[in-house]
Design an enzyme around this catalytic site. Structure first.
Site, PDB file in Angstrom:
ATOM      1  N   LYS A 113       1.304 -17.753 -44.763  1.00 44.08           N
ATOM      2  CA  LYS A 113       0.740 -16.761 -45.895  1.00 44.08           C
ATOM      3  C   LYS A 113      -0.398 -16.824 -46.263  1.00 44.08           C
ATOM      4  O   LYS A 113      -1.152 -16.057 -46.707  1.00 44.08           O
ATOM      5  CB  LYS A 113       1.728 -17.488 -47.178  1.00 44.08           C
ATOM      6  CG  LYS A 113       3.162 -16.904 -47.112  1.00 44.08           C
ATOM      7  CD  LYS A 113       3.818 -17.154 -48.309  1.00 44.08           C
ATOM      8  CE  LYS A 113       5.232 -16.511 -48.205  1.00 44.08           C
ATOM      9  NZ  LYS A 113       6.129 -16.650 -49.512  1.00 44.08           N
ATOM     10  N   LYS A 195      10.410 -12.578 -37.221  1.00 39.90           N
ATOM     11  CA  LYS A 195      11.568 -12.299 -37.962  1.00 39.90           C
ATOM     12  C   LYS A 195      11.365 -11.134 -38.985  1.00 39.90           C
ATOM     13  O   LYS A 195      10.188 -10.665 -39.331  1.00 39.90           O
ATOM     14  CB  LYS A 195      11.607 -13.539 -38.839  1.00 39.90           C
ATOM     15  CG  LYS A 195      10.780 -13.934 -39.995  1.00 39.90           C
ATOM     16  CD  LYS A 195      11.381 -14.681 -41.121  1.00 39.90           C
ATOM     17  CE  LYS A 195      10.234 -14.595 -42.204  1.00 39.90           C
ATOM     18  NZ  LYS A 195      10.639 -15.346 -43.541  1.00 39.90           N
ATOM     19  N   LYS A 198      10.682  -9.264 -45.700  1.00 41.09           N
ATOM     20  CA  LYS A 198      10.731  -8.283 -46.855  1.00 41.09           C
ATOM     21  C   LYS A 198       9.072  -7.774 -47.236  1.00 41.09           C
ATOM     22  O   LYS A 198       8.850  -6.931 -47.507  1.00 41.09           O
ATOM     23  CB  LYS A 198      11.332  -8.573 -48.119  1.00 41.09           C
ATOM     24  CG  LYS A 198      10.971 -10.115 -48.320  1.00 41.09           C
ATOM     25  CD  LYS A 198      11.841 -10.684 -49.619  1.00 41.09           C
ATOM     26  CE  LYS A 198      11.867 -11.886 -50.033  1.00 41.09           C
ATOM     27  NZ  LYS A 198      12.811 -12.712 -50.659  1.00 41.09           N
TER      28      LYS A 198
HETATM   29  P1  TYM Z   1      13.405 -16.056 -49.574  1.00 39.79           P
HETATM   30  O1  TYM Z   1      13.282 -15.268 -50.700  1.00 39.79           O
HETATM   31  O2  TYM Z   1      12.188 -15.757 -48.553  1.00 39.79           O
HETATM   32  O3  TYM Z   1      14.408 -15.707 -48.336  1.00 39.79           O
HETATM   33  C1  TYM Z   1      15.918 -15.727 -48.939  1.00 39.79           C
HETATM   34  C2  TYM Z   1      16.773 -16.445 -47.819  1.00 39.79           C
HETATM   35  O4  TYM Z   1      16.771 -15.401 -46.771  1.00 39.79           O
HETATM   36  C3  TYM Z   1      16.452 -16.005 -45.558  1.00 39.79           C
HETATM   37  N1  TYM Z   1      15.886 -15.106 -44.581  1.00 39.79           N
HETATM   38  C4  TYM Z   1      16.540 -14.987 -43.539  1.00 39.79           C
HETATM   39  N2  TYM Z   1      17.649 -15.469 -42.903  1.00 39.79           N
HETATM   40  C5  TYM Z   1      17.749 -14.753 -41.553  1.00 39.79           C
HETATM   41  N3  TYM Z   1      16.903 -13.792 -40.984  1.00 39.79           N
HETATM   42  C6  TYM Z   1      15.763 -13.501 -41.458  1.00 39.79           C
HETATM   43  N4  TYM Z   1      14.990 -12.483 -41.161  1.00 39.79           N
HETATM   44  C7  TYM Z   1      15.538 -14.058 -42.969  1.00 39.79           C
HETATM   45  N5  TYM Z   1      14.544 -13.951 -43.962  1.00 39.79           N
HETATM   46  C8  TYM Z   1      14.814 -14.490 -44.825  1.00 39.79           C
HETATM   47  C9  TYM Z   1      15.685 -17.219 -45.825  1.00 39.79           C
HETATM   48  O5  TYM Z   1      15.779 -18.285 -44.828  1.00 39.79           O
HETATM   49  C10 TYM Z   1      16.367 -17.841 -47.217  1.00 39.79           C
HETATM   50  O6  TYM Z   1      17.581 -18.510 -47.151  1.00 39.79           O
HETATM   51  N6  TYM Z   1      11.831 -20.687 -50.330  1.00 39.79           N
HETATM   52  C11 TYM Z   1      12.874 -19.782 -50.509  1.00 39.79           C
HETATM   53  C12 TYM Z   1      13.498 -19.471 -51.787  1.00 39.79           C
HETATM   54  C13 TYM Z   1      13.946 -20.911 -52.438  1.00 39.79           C
HETATM   55  C14 TYM Z   1      14.830 -21.707 -51.970  1.00 39.79           C
HETATM   56  C15 TYM Z   1      14.785 -22.820 -52.883  1.00 39.79           C
HETATM   57  C16 TYM Z   1      15.850 -21.614 -51.228  1.00 39.79           C
HETATM   58  C17 TYM Z   1      13.445 -21.338 -53.686  1.00 39.79           C
HETATM   59  N7  TYM Z   1      13.848 -22.448 -53.872  1.00 39.79           N
HETATM   60  C18 TYM Z   1      15.787 -23.856 -52.818  1.00 39.79           C
HETATM   61  C19 TYM Z   1      16.838 -22.765 -51.049  1.00 39.79           C
HETATM   62  C20 TYM Z   1      16.826 -23.887 -51.925  1.00 39.79           C
HETATM   63  C21 TYM Z   1      12.646 -18.307 -50.099  1.00 39.79           C
HETATM   64  O7  TYM Z   1      11.231 -18.001 -49.925  1.00 39.79           O
HETATM   65  O8  TYM Z   1      13.376 -17.389 -49.401  1.00 39.79           O
END
Ligand code: TYM
Length: 331
Positions: A113, A195, A198
């Site tokens: 990032k 990957k 979004k």
């Molecule tokens: P975020 O918002 O980027 O993504 C949400 C969830 O989607 C999963 N993910 C994917 N899984 C499979 N293939 C992909 N291409 C893909 N892109 C995203 C991510 O692994 C995630 O599970 N930091 C976290 C949000 C968060 C969180 C937490 C998660 C904040 N606090 C506490 C678990 C526990 C995040 O940015 O996810």
């Protein structure tokens, strides 16, 4: 015996993709009967990258509606907005003092990032995993269902918890990442070595949960494959393997089983079958999300109640932490 605790969250930033759905949200639904679940909308994480305030507010509600549309039941799990529970920021501050700058600098997502937003390498971006550790540890979570890209953040959460427990006495349960094989890492349709994200600038690289049927079919038709002309799960065929993974995750089979089903057929067939499968699976979720978004009072009630339940548990952990580190709490 007490039920095990699940904790996870998604950021309301950008358009959610089928990666977010398959890697995370969809798996949460299956677990809500067996576990005590807390699922948050991580708006405090989202602001580590600049957000338009009106968009952030709108996306927060859209995500709440999506959680419900995917089948999360507010009677069974606490669904809430992270910033509505102050204990997250409060615990993050304490945990900051148990985390080393070098550890944060080494985080893959921080490095990615910072490279993408060189004009805005803010402290929050660097501190992001500590806030995530606070999220998870506040609820004494046993499992954290996420996609592969979040594994490193769960690992650092474990390190922080162990360090705190070691220094201050048993306080936090040490959580584990819960990662399912199919769907754990959905790749970009245009560059299957990366990957699906979004924040990808190329809209053809990602299938958004809000895409209509025609758009979904078109994006899969244009998906990058290879010239082997063989439908198989293989390292040298990342594009085809990704399509098989997506198909398998939506159909509830393994990628190898999906490959068998397409044996001897061309990539055109595979792409349209995956497109149809995804479009069919998303249509009812999208319709339900639209219906819920028209009922703002209901959504706001669900989030309020979720935040109250979350805050109750979070307060208990935070009080314990404050006591252990010696904060004065009155006589
Ligand atoms: P975020 O918002 O980027 O993504 C949400 C969830 O989607 C999963 N993910 C994917 N899984 C499979 N293939 C992909 N291409 C893909 N892109 C995203 C991510 O692994 C995630 O599970 N930091 C976290 C949000 C968060 C969180 C937490 C998660 C904040 N606090 C506490 C678990 C526990 C995040 O940015 O996810």
């Amino acid at each position: 015996m007490d039920k095990k605790v699940m904790y996870s969250a998604v950021q309301p930033s950008g358009n959610l993709t089928i990666g977010n759905y398959l890697g995370a949200i969809r798996n949460w639904v299956a677990m809500q009967d067996r576990f005590t679940c807390y699922y948050a909308i991580a708006d405090m994480h989202a602001i580590t990258v600049r957000q338009e305030p009106a968009d952030l507010r709108r996306r927060t509600l859209e995500l709440a509606a999506l959680y419900l549309a995917c089948g999360l039941d507010p009677q069974k799990c606490a669904l809430y907005v992270q910033s509505n529970v102050p204990a997250h920021a409060e615990l993050a501050w304490v945990l900051n003092t148990f985390t080393y700058v070098g550890e944060m600098e080494r985080m893959t997502q921080f490095k990615d990032k910072s490279a993408r937003h060189p004009e805005n390498i803010n402290m929050g971006l660097m501190d992001y995993p500590v806030l995530m550790a606070a999220d998870i540890l506040l609820y004494q979570a046993d499992y954290v269902p996420v996609g592969v890209d979040q594994r490193q953040h769960v690992e650092i959460t474990r390190d922080i918890a162990i360090r705190f427990n070691h220094r201050c006495g048993e306080t936090f349960r040490v959580p584990e990442a819960y990662i399912l094989k199919e769907g754990a890492k959905i790749m970009s349709l245009q560059d299957p070595l990366h990957k699906m994200s979004k924040s990808d600038e190329n809209p053809n690289a990602s299938v958004y949960l809000s895409d209509d049927r025609d758009t979904i079919l078109r994006k899969f038709r244009r998906a990058v494959t290879d010239s082997f002309n063989r439908v198989a799960v293989s390292e040298e065929q990342p594009g085809v393997t990704n399509l098989l993974n997506i198909y398998a995750a939506f159909r509830g089979c393994t990628a190898a089983e999906a490959a068998c089903a397409f044996e001897g057929r061309g990539y055109g067939d595979l792409k349209s079958a995956v497109g149809e499968t995804v479009a069919d699976a998303l249509a009812p979720v999208q319709a339900e999300q639209r219906r819920l978004l028209a009922d703002k009072a209901y959504l706001s009630g669900v989030l309020k109640e979720g935040a109250e339940r979350a805050a109750y548990t979070a307060r208990k952990t935070l009080s314990k932490v404050y006591r252990k580190i010696g904060f004065y709490r009155g006589e």
